[in-house]
Scaffold this motif. Structure first.
Motif, PDB file in Angstrom:
ATOM      1  N   LEU A 167      28.026  13.141   5.955  1.00  0.00           N
ATOM      2  CA  LEU A 167      26.616  13.487   5.833  1.00  0.00           C
ATOM      3  C   LEU A 167      25.772  12.220   5.867  1.00  0.00           C
ATOM      4  CD1 LEU A 167      26.765  16.160   2.977  1.00  0.00           C
ATOM      5  CD2 LEU A 167      26.508  16.572   5.432  1.00  0.00           C
ATOM      6  N   ASP A 168      24.820  12.164   6.782  1.00  0.00           N
ATOM      7  CA  ASP A 168      23.877  11.055   6.867  1.00  0.00           C
ATOM      8  C   ASP A 168      22.517  11.528   6.366  1.00  0.00           C
ATOM      9  OD1 ASP A 168      25.787   9.398   8.067  1.00  0.00           O
ATOM     10  OD2 ASP A 168      25.318  10.202  10.054  1.00  0.00           O
ATOM     11  N   PRO A 169      21.925  10.857   5.376  1.00  0.00           N
ATOM     12  CA  PRO A 169      20.637  11.299   4.848  1.00  0.00           C
ATOM     13  C   PRO A 169      19.517  11.166   5.879  1.00  0.00           C
ATOM     14  CG  PRO A 169      21.262   9.169   3.922  1.00  0.00           C
ATOM     15  CD  PRO A 169      22.436   9.661   4.694  1.00  0.00           C
ATOM     16  N   VAL A 170      18.661  12.169   5.937  1.00  0.00           N
ATOM     17  CA  VAL A 170      17.498  12.150   6.831  1.00  0.00           C
ATOM     18  C   VAL A 170      16.226  11.956   6.023  1.00  0.00           C
ATOM     19  CG1 VAL A 170      16.177  13.463   8.550  1.00  0.00           C
ATOM     20  CG2 VAL A 170      18.677  13.633   8.489  1.00  0.00           C
ATOM     21  N   TRP A 171      15.999  12.816   5.013  1.00  0.00           N
ATOM     22  CA  TRP A 171      14.869  12.619   4.112  1.00  0.00           C
ATOM     23  C   TRP A 171      15.099  13.322   2.787  1.00  0.00           C
ATOM     24  CZ3 TRP A 171      13.281  17.465   3.049  1.00  0.00           C
ATOM     25  CH2 TRP A 171      13.122  18.418   4.071  1.00  0.00           C
ATOM     26  N   VAL A 172      14.288  12.920   1.788  1.00  0.00           N
ATOM     27  CA  VAL A 172      14.277  13.519   0.455  1.00  0.00           C
ATOM     28  C   VAL A 172      12.836  13.901   0.141  1.00  0.00           C
ATOM     29  CG1 VAL A 172      14.781  13.196  -1.992  1.00  0.00           C
ATOM     30  CG2 VAL A 172      16.173  12.027  -0.271  1.00  0.00           C
ATOM     31  N   ARG A 173      12.633  15.130  -0.366  1.00  0.00           N
ATOM     32  CA  ARG A 173      11.300  15.567  -0.749  1.00  0.00           C
ATOM     33  C   ARG A 173      11.361  16.209  -2.139  1.00  0.00           C
ATOM     34  NH1 ARG A 173      10.648  12.775   2.927  1.00  0.00           N
ATOM     35  NH2 ARG A 173       9.434  13.117   4.840  1.00  0.00           N
ATOM     36  N   VAL A 174      10.278  16.083  -2.895  1.00  0.00           N
ATOM     37  CA  VAL A 174      10.184  16.702  -4.213  1.00  0.00           C
ATOM     38  C   VAL A 174       9.696  18.132  -4.035  1.00  0.00           C
ATOM     39  CG1 VAL A 174       9.098  16.627  -6.480  1.00  0.00           C
ATOM     40  CG2 VAL A 174       9.804  14.502  -5.357  1.00  0.00           C
ATOM     41  N   GLY A 175      10.577  19.080  -4.326  1.00  0.00           N
ATOM     42  CA  GLY A 175      10.232  20.480  -4.179  1.00  0.00           C
ATOM     43  C   GLY A 175       9.725  21.115  -5.455  1.00  0.00           C
ATOM     44  N   ASP A 176      10.078  20.528  -6.601  1.00  0.00           N
ATOM     45  CA  ASP A 176       9.578  20.966  -7.899  1.00  0.00           C
ATOM     46  C   ASP A 176       8.573  19.912  -8.351  1.00  0.00           C
ATOM     47  OD1 ASP A 176       9.238  21.328 -10.750  1.00  0.00           O
ATOM     48  OD2 ASP A 176      11.050  22.544 -10.750  1.00  0.00           O
ATOM     49  N   THR A 177       7.319  20.310  -8.535  1.00  0.00           N
ATOM     50  CA  THR A 177       6.259  19.337  -8.821  1.00  0.00           C
ATOM     51  C   THR A 177       6.485  18.582 -10.125  1.00  0.00           C
ATOM     52  OG1 THR A 177       4.961  21.162  -9.769  1.00  0.00           O
ATOM     53  CG2 THR A 177       4.493  20.527  -7.485  1.00  0.00           C
ATOM     54  N   ARG A 178       7.405  19.045 -10.963  1.00  0.00           N
ATOM     55  CA  ARG A 178       7.707  18.335 -12.200  1.00  0.00           C
ATOM     56  C   ARG A 178       8.931  17.436 -12.049  1.00  0.00           C
ATOM     57  NH1 ARG A 178       6.644  23.332 -16.534  1.00  0.00           N
ATOM     58  NH2 ARG A 178       4.845  24.172 -15.440  1.00  0.00           N
ATOM     59  N   GLY A 179       9.447  17.333 -10.840  1.00  0.00           N
ATOM     60  CA  GLY A 179      10.634  16.540 -10.594  1.00  0.00           C
ATOM     61  C   GLY A 179      10.324  15.133 -10.121  1.00  0.00           C
ATOM     62  N   SER A 180      11.367  14.301 -10.069  1.00  0.00           N
ATOM     63  CA  SER A 180      11.268  12.934  -9.591  1.00  0.00           C
ATOM     64  C   SER A 180      12.625  12.538  -9.025  1.00  0.00           C
ATOM     65  CB  SER A 180      10.874  11.991 -10.728  1.00  0.00           C
ATOM     66  OG  SER A 180      10.787  10.659 -10.280  1.00  0.00           O
ATOM     67  N   VAL A 181      12.641  11.848  -7.894  1.00  0.00           N
ATOM     68  CA  VAL A 181      13.875  11.549  -7.175  1.00  0.00           C
ATOM     69  C   VAL A 181      14.868  10.803  -8.073  1.00  0.00           C
ATOM     70  CG1 VAL A 181      14.885  10.347  -5.187  1.00  0.00           C
ATOM     71  CG2 VAL A 181      12.660  11.486  -4.980  1.00  0.00           C
ATOM     72  N   ASP A 182      16.084  11.355  -8.170  1.00  0.00           N
ATOM     73  CA  ASP A 182      17.187  10.759  -8.924  1.00  0.00           C
ATOM     74  C   ASP A 182      16.854  10.536 -10.395  1.00  0.00           C
ATOM     75  OD1 ASP A 182      18.866  10.718  -6.749  1.00  0.00           O
ATOM     76  OD2 ASP A 182      18.346   8.674  -6.160  1.00  0.00           O
ATOM     77  N   SER A 183      15.988  11.392 -10.947  1.00  0.00           N
ATOM     78  CA  SER A 183      15.603  11.270 -12.348  1.00  0.00           C
ATOM     79  C   SER A 183      15.856  12.589 -13.063  1.00  0.00           C
ATOM     80  CB  SER A 183      14.123  10.892 -12.466  1.00  0.00           C
ATOM     81  OG  SER A 183      13.732  10.840 -13.822  1.00  0.00           O
ATOM     82  N   GLU A 184      16.616  12.532 -14.156  1.00  0.00           N
ATOM     83  CA  GLU A 184      16.951  13.729 -14.913  1.00  0.00           C
ATOM     84  C   GLU A 184      15.969  13.926 -16.051  1.00  0.00           C
ATOM     85  OE1 GLU A 184      18.182  16.893 -15.421  1.00  0.00           O
ATOM     86  OE2 GLU A 184      20.057  16.061 -14.680  1.00  0.00           O
ATOM     87  N   ASN A 185      15.263  15.065 -16.069  1.00  0.00           N
ATOM     88  CA  ASN A 185      14.398  15.358 -17.207  1.00  0.00           C
ATOM     89  C   ASN A 185      14.755  16.663 -17.897  1.00  0.00           C
ATOM     90  OD1 ASN A 185      13.359  17.407 -15.578  1.00  0.00           O
ATOM     91  ND2 ASN A 185      11.495  16.278 -15.051  1.00  0.00           N
ATOM     92  N   GLY A 186      15.821  17.349 -17.411  1.00  0.00           N
ATOM     93  CA  GLY A 186      16.265  18.564 -18.051  1.00  0.00           C
ATOM     94  C   GLY A 186      15.400  19.769 -17.766  1.00  0.00           C
ATOM     95  N   ILE A 187      14.381  19.617 -16.920  1.00  0.00           N
ATOM     96  CA  ILE A 187      13.447  20.712 -16.644  1.00  0.00           C
ATOM     97  C   ILE A 187      13.410  21.037 -15.159  1.00  0.00           C
ATOM     98  CG2 ILE A 187      11.052  21.456 -16.747  1.00  0.00           C
ATOM     99  CD1 ILE A 187      10.681  19.731 -19.199  1.00  0.00           C
ATOM    100  N   ALA A 188      13.083  20.038 -14.339  1.00  0.00           N
ATOM    101  CA  ALA A 188      12.832  20.260 -12.915  1.00  0.00           C
ATOM    102  C   ALA A 188      14.116  20.550 -12.160  1.00  0.00           C
ATOM    103  CB  ALA A 188      12.134  19.051 -12.313  1.00  0.00           C
ATOM    104  N   GLU A 189      14.087  21.580 -11.319  1.00  0.00           N
ATOM    105  CA  GLU A 189      15.212  21.900 -10.447  1.00  0.00           C
ATOM    106  C   GLU A 189      14.684  22.628  -9.218  1.00  0.00           C
ATOM    107  OE1 GLU A 189      18.073  24.351 -12.370  1.00  0.00           O
ATOM    108  OE2 GLU A 189      18.714  22.829 -13.801  1.00  0.00           O
ATOM    109  N   VAL A 190      15.204  22.293  -8.044  1.00  0.00           N
ATOM    110  CA  VAL A 190      15.055  23.168  -6.885  1.00  0.00           C
ATOM    111  C   VAL A 190      16.273  24.072  -6.891  1.00  0.00           C
ATOM    112  CG1 VAL A 190      15.003  23.316  -4.370  1.00  0.00           C
ATOM    113  CG2 VAL A 190      13.645  21.579  -5.540  1.00  0.00           C
ATOM    114  N   GLU A 191      16.034  25.365  -7.079  1.00  0.00           N
ATOM    115  CA  GLU A 191      17.132  26.318  -7.235  1.00  0.00           C
ATOM    116  C   GLU A 191      17.781  26.681  -5.902  1.00  0.00           C
ATOM    117  OE1 GLU A 191      18.616  28.420  -9.971  1.00  0.00           O
ATOM    118  OE2 GLU A 191      18.150  26.422 -10.706  1.00  0.00           O
TER     119      GLU A 191
END
Length: 381
Positions: free
Chosen positions: A26-50
């Protein structure tokens, strides 16, 4: 002359050896935040794209988020076309998603107990279909005429969605069935009504049968349209999060939990016999499985960063109350080769996964993640 049988035996052995493992990367193409409470590679226990899925024409990607309650549509270039909210505070969660077969409408379901139908061209909501519980799983039949919906109350519904105009879809299901007792919480008198959630649904290519997975630790095969139970596939002792039928219809794979670790099981559909068992000691739970369109590769991923055995919530931990291992949610998408006895052939490090979907030609993959992101990948074979 006596050497001939031995030579023939060697030749037959050579012809029946396991094929070389498939190439997969798998070669990465792009990353987008789909949950407005999320942040790339950051765990907050709330945000998830289901969930995140390609449109049937493979031109767009849709995603739904668990906490923010967002529905979003993206181009393959990573441009967001629109974002809408289920507007159902305080029950924000949106869990399930499906496209109509002509890519004109998007269907989403969540805690508000309704299948909402969105017009893709402008993001307008055009109608909704009611259910009795929070919607967990959803899938359209291959011909696009029947929508299967599974909810948190353990109900399985089939809706007639054959009409071109969703406003003409009947609000009453054409069939309904109950999934049975909840294995994880058999005495829970709450909103689940002691019935096992239906978390995931997969249809056969002819639309005559469908498979469900839920919290009773069972994969069930049902006949459509009457929803008669045909077979049960066993081996889990806890909730199953994902079920997928192989493209040729001969194997069914599922991912979930066999406490205290994650598990993937694969069964032969015709006999019900278990043909593969993949254990994941570092995963408390497998959230997603998916077959490549050619049926050769099985993907698996899940909650690798959680540590459910670490004890109660402590100050400074994420709001969910769960402890996290030092990797902070980092895991990997793992690929297994069916032709090589489900040997692992690839491992792509990435934040914990919730869902996978391939394009029809298998050249692209989109994935949903526990940091609130969706990610597009180019597949190399």
């Amino acid at each position: 002359m006596r050497l001939i049988p031995a030579v023939l035996a060697l030749a037959l052995t050579a012809c029946t050896t396991v094929p070389d493992p498939a190439r997969f990367a798998l070669d990465p193409v792009w990353v987008r935040v789909g949950d407005t409470r999320g942040s790339v590679d950051s765990e907050n226990g709330i945000a998830e794209v289901e969930s995140t899925v390609f449109s049937p024409d493979d031109l767009l990607i849709a995603a739904v988020s668990k906490d923010a309650g967002d529905v979003s549509v993206w181009t393959l270039d990573g441009v967001q076309l629109w974002r809408r909210h289920h507007d159902n505070e305080p029950l924000d969660e949106v869990e399930a998603i499906a496209w109509t077969s002509n890519s004109t409408y998007l269907l989403t379901g969540g805690e508000d107990r309704r299948v909402r139908v969105w017009r893709v061209a402008d993001g307008a909501q055009v109608t909704s279909l009611p259910t009795d519980g929070s919607i967990e799983g959803m899938a359209l039949s291959p011909d696009g005429r029947v929508l299967a919906v599974g909810d948190e109350a353990g109900q399985l519904y089939l809706f007639d969605v054959a009409a071109a105009d969703p406003a003409q879809w009947p609000l009453t299901p054409i069939a309904a069935a109950t999934n049975g007792p909840d294995m994880d919480h058999p005495r829970d008198p709450g909103p689940k009504d002691a019935h096992a959630d239906i978390n995931s649904i997969s249809w056969t290519s002819d639309g005559k049968r469908l498979f469900t997975a839920g919290r009773n630790g069972l994969v069930r095969m049902w006949a459509a349209p009457g929803l008669t139970r045909l077979r049960e596939f066993t081996g889990f002792k806890n909730s199953i999060k994902s079920v997928r039928l192989s493209p040729d219809g001969t194997l069914v794979a599922s991912g979930g939990q066999l406490s205290p670790h994650g598990l993937v099981l694969v069964w032969d559909v015709a006999s019900g016999r278990e043909v593969a068992r993949l254990d994941f000691p570092s995963f408390p739970k497998i959230e997603a499985v998916e077959w490549s369109p050619d049926g050769r590769i099985l993907l698996a991923g899940g909650i690798e960063g959680f540590d459910f055995a670490a004890g109660p919530y402590k100050e400074g931990m994420p709001p969910s109350g769960r402890n996290y291992r030092a990797n902070g949610g980092q895991g990997a998408i793992r690929a297994y080769d069916r032709a090589a006895g489900f040997a692992k052939v690839a491992e792509t490090p990435v934040f914990r996964q919730e869902y996978f979907d391939f394009t029809r030609d298998g050249r692209m993959l989109v994935s949903a993640h526990g940091d609130g992101t969706l990610r597009l990948w180019r597949v190399r074979r």
